[in-house]
Design an enzyme around this catalytic site. Structure first.
Site, PDB file in Angstrom:
ATOM      1  CG  ASP A 165     -14.238   7.218 -14.357  1.00 15.59           C
ATOM      2  OD1 ASP A 165     -13.729   8.392 -14.362  1.00 15.59           O
ATOM      3  OD2 ASP A 165     -13.648   6.353 -14.827  1.00 15.59           O
ATOM      4  CD  GLU A 166     -14.184  11.148 -16.561  1.00 16.88           C
ATOM      5  OE1 GLU A 166     -14.340  10.238 -16.124  1.00 16.88           O
ATOM      6  OE2 GLU A 166     -13.690  11.518 -17.615  1.00 16.88           O
ATOM      7  CG  ASP A 188     -17.291   7.165 -24.129  1.00 17.69           C
ATOM      8  OD1 ASP A 188     -18.246   7.214 -24.780  1.00 17.69           O
ATOM      9  OD2 ASP A 188     -16.149   6.949 -24.496  1.00 17.69           O
ATOM     10  CB  THR A 206     -11.860   3.339 -18.446  1.00 16.01           C
ATOM     11  OG1 THR A 206     -11.060   3.606 -19.614  1.00 16.01           O
ATOM     12  CG2 THR A 206     -11.052   3.529 -16.841  1.00 16.01           C
ATOM     13  CE  LYS A 253     -19.772  10.483 -23.840  1.00 17.52           C
ATOM     14  NZ  LYS A 253     -18.627  10.553 -24.646  1.00 17.52           N
ATOM     15  N   PRO A 260     -15.419  21.110 -17.175  1.00 17.90           N
ATOM     16  CG  PRO A 260     -16.222  21.968 -15.321  1.00 17.90           C
ATOM     17  CD  PRO A 260     -16.382  20.931 -16.584  1.00 17.90           C
ATOM     18  CD1 TRP A 261     -11.697  17.603 -15.518  1.00 22.73           C
ATOM     19  CD2 TRP A 261     -13.540  18.118 -14.349  1.00 22.73           C
ATOM     20  NE1 TRP A 261     -12.601  16.454 -15.830  1.00 22.73           N
ATOM     21  CE2 TRP A 261     -13.581  16.737 -15.027  1.00 22.73           C
ATOM     22  CE3 TRP A 261     -14.341  18.802 -13.466  1.00 22.73           C
ATOM     23  CZ2 TRP A 261     -14.867  16.186 -14.816  1.00 22.73           C
ATOM     24  CZ3 TRP A 261     -15.582  17.884 -13.274  1.00 22.73           C
ATOM     25  CH2 TRP A 261     -15.621  16.700 -13.927  1.00 22.73           C
TER      26      TRP A 261
HETATM   27  P1  G4P Z   1     -15.548   4.189 -19.476  1.00 25.12           P
HETATM   28  O1  G4P Z   1     -14.859   2.905 -19.285  1.00 25.12           O
HETATM   29  O2  G4P Z   1     -15.624   5.181 -18.172  1.00 25.12           O
HETATM   30  O3  G4P Z   1     -16.844   4.175 -20.175  1.00 25.12           O
HETATM   31  O4  G4P Z   1     -14.761   5.210 -20.086  1.00 25.12           O
HETATM   32  P2  G4P Z   1     -13.853   4.785 -21.641  1.00 25.12           P
HETATM   33  O5  G4P Z   1     -12.785   3.590 -21.529  1.00 25.12           O
HETATM   34  O6  G4P Z   1     -14.657   4.792 -22.696  1.00 25.12           O
HETATM   35  O7  G4P Z   1     -13.046   6.260 -21.829  1.00 25.12           O
HETATM   36  C1  G4P Z   1     -11.666   6.168 -22.232  1.00 25.12           C
HETATM   37  C2  G4P Z   1     -11.079   7.782 -22.060  1.00 25.12           C
HETATM   38  O8  G4P Z   1     -12.217   8.851 -22.586  1.00 25.12           O
HETATM   39  C3  G4P Z   1     -11.367   8.133 -20.429  1.00 25.12           C
HETATM   40  O9  G4P Z   1     -10.324   8.943 -19.958  1.00 25.12           O
HETATM   41  C4  G4P Z   1     -12.899   8.965 -20.522  1.00 25.12           C
HETATM   42  O10 G4P Z   1     -12.583   9.847 -19.279  1.00 25.12           O
HETATM   43  C5  G4P Z   1     -12.755   9.790 -21.747  1.00 25.12           C
HETATM   44  N1  G4P Z   1     -13.884  10.014 -22.252  1.00 25.12           N
HETATM   45  C6  G4P Z   1     -14.924   9.503 -22.771  1.00 25.12           C
HETATM   46  N2  G4P Z   1     -15.908  10.148 -23.150  1.00 25.12           N
HETATM   47  C7  G4P Z   1     -15.381  11.598 -22.991  1.00 25.12           C
HETATM   48  C8  G4P Z   1     -16.251  12.833 -23.206  1.00 25.12           C
HETATM   49  O11 G4P Z   1     -17.320  12.865 -23.641  1.00 25.12           O
HETATM   50  N3  G4P Z   1     -15.411  13.780 -22.873  1.00 25.12           N
HETATM   51  C9  G4P Z   1     -14.199  13.829 -22.145  1.00 25.12           C
HETATM   52  N4  G4P Z   1     -13.444  14.887 -21.742  1.00 25.12           N
HETATM   53  N5  G4P Z   1     -13.605  12.271 -21.927  1.00 25.12           N
HETATM   54  C10 G4P Z   1     -14.173  11.379 -22.475  1.00 25.12           C
HETATM   55  P3  G4P Z   1      -9.239   8.341 -18.993  1.00 25.12           P
HETATM   56  O12 G4P Z   1      -8.313   7.694 -19.981  1.00 25.12           O
HETATM   57  O13 G4P Z   1      -9.832   7.853 -17.877  1.00 25.12           O
HETATM   58  O14 G4P Z   1      -8.470   9.900 -18.896  1.00 25.12           O
HETATM   59  P4  G4P Z   1      -8.787  11.133 -17.530  1.00 25.12           P
HETATM   60  O15 G4P Z   1      -8.969  12.230 -18.293  1.00 25.12           O
HETATM   61  O16 G4P Z   1      -9.835  10.413 -16.978  1.00 25.12           O
HETATM   62  O17 G4P Z   1      -7.535  11.039 -16.892  1.00 25.12           O
HETATM   63 MG    MG Z   2     -11.294   8.663 -16.795  1.00 27.95          MG
END
Ligand code: G4P
Ligand code: MG
Length: 176
Positions: A97-98, A101, A105, A129, A157-158
Site C-alpha cells: 500500500d502507499e 496512516d 485499512t 507516518k 502525484p497520481w
Molecule cells: P492505512 O490503513 O493504510 O493506514 O490507511 P487508512 O485507513 O488510515 O487510510 C484511509 C484512506 O486515507 C486511505 O485511502 C489512505 O490511502 C488515505 N490516506 C491516509 N493518509 C493519506 C495522506 O497523507 N495522503 C493521501 N493522499 N491519502 C492518505 P483509501 O480509502 O485506501 O483510498 P485510495 O486512495 O487508496 O483508493
Molecule cells: Mg489506499
C-alpha cells in the site's frame, strides 16, 4: 490546519528502490504482491521492477461514518481475491500500500487475507507516518516501509490534476 507535503514520481521511485532493498535483505522470498487499491497500485508496479514478482490486487474504500456526532471508521471491499487464485495458495505474499496512516485499512485487509491459505504474509508501504495507530498489524508479521514521515497530509502525484503545479509545490516544499 494540518501541514501538507508533495512528493513527485521521482521521489517515490527512489523510496521504492530503498524499500525493495529492505525486502530483499529480509531473506524471505516473496512469490507475489497483493496491492491494496487504489493507492497501492502504482507503488506495487514500481516495486515490481525491483522484485520481479507478479501483482495481484484487492480494492477497498474507507468511510468516515458520522452518526449523531459519533465518528467511526469503516472499510469496505470493492473487489477481492474471492475465490483465492490457485496460483497464490501456499505462497509468501507481500501486501503493498502507499501509506501506513491510521492502519485501519491495513488491519482490515491483513485480517481478511490471514483467513486464506498463504505460507506467509508480509506488508510493505511506501510512507510510514509516525503517529498513534488505531489499527494493528499482526505481531510477528514482517513489515517494511520505504521511509518514515511526519503526520502531515501527503499529496501524491497520481492525484494531481495539474502535474506541473504539483511538481512545483514539491520543489517548493523541499526548500521550506
Ligand atoms: P492505512 O490503513 O493504510 O493506514 O490507511 P487508512 O485507513 O488510515 O487510510 C484511509 C484512506 O486515507 C486511505 O485511502 C489512505 O490511502 C488515505 N490516506 C491516509 N493518509 C493519506 C495522506 O497523507 N495522503 C493521501 N493522499 N491519502 C492518505 P483509501 O480509502 O485506501 O483510498 P485510495 O486512495 O487508496 O483508493
Ligand atoms: Mg489506499
Amino acid at each position: 490546519m494540518k501541514k501538507k507535503i508533495w512528493y513527485t514520481y521521482d521521489d517515490i521511485h527512489r523510496v521504492i528502490k530503498q524499500l525493495s532493498i529492505k525486502i530483499k535483505n529480509s531473506g524471505v522470498h516473496y512469490d507475489a504482491m497483493i496491492a491494496i487499491g487504489g493507492g497501492g497500485f502504482i507503488p506495487a508496479r514500481i516495486l515490481r521492477c525491483f522484485l520481479n514478482i507478479p501483482i495481484y490486487a484487492v480494492t477497498t474504500a474507507y468511510y468516515d461514518n458520522d452518526h449523531a456526532g459519533q465518528v467511526t471508521d469503516s472499510v469496505k471491499k470493492i473487489q477481492w481475491l474471492d475465490p483465492l487464485p490457485e496460483s497464490l495458495r501456499g505462497k509468501n505474499v507481500l501486501v503493498v500500500d502507499e501509506v501506513d496512516d491510521s492502519r485501519v485499512t491495513l488491519e482490515f485487509c491483513l485480517n481478511e487475507l490471514a483467513k486464506e491459505d498463504f505460507a506467509s504474509i508480509g506488508v510493505a508501504v511506501l510512507h510510514e507516518k509516525i503517529k498513534e495507530k488505531a489499527g494493528k498489524i499482526p505481531e510477528n508479521m514482517p513489515y517494511f516501509s520505504g521511509i518514515t514521515v511526519p503526520d502531515w497530509w501527503i499529496n501524491y502525484p497520481w492525484d494531481a490534476e495539474d502535474i506541473d503545479e504539483h511538481n512545483s509545490l514539491a520543489a517548493q516544499s523541499k526548500i521550506d
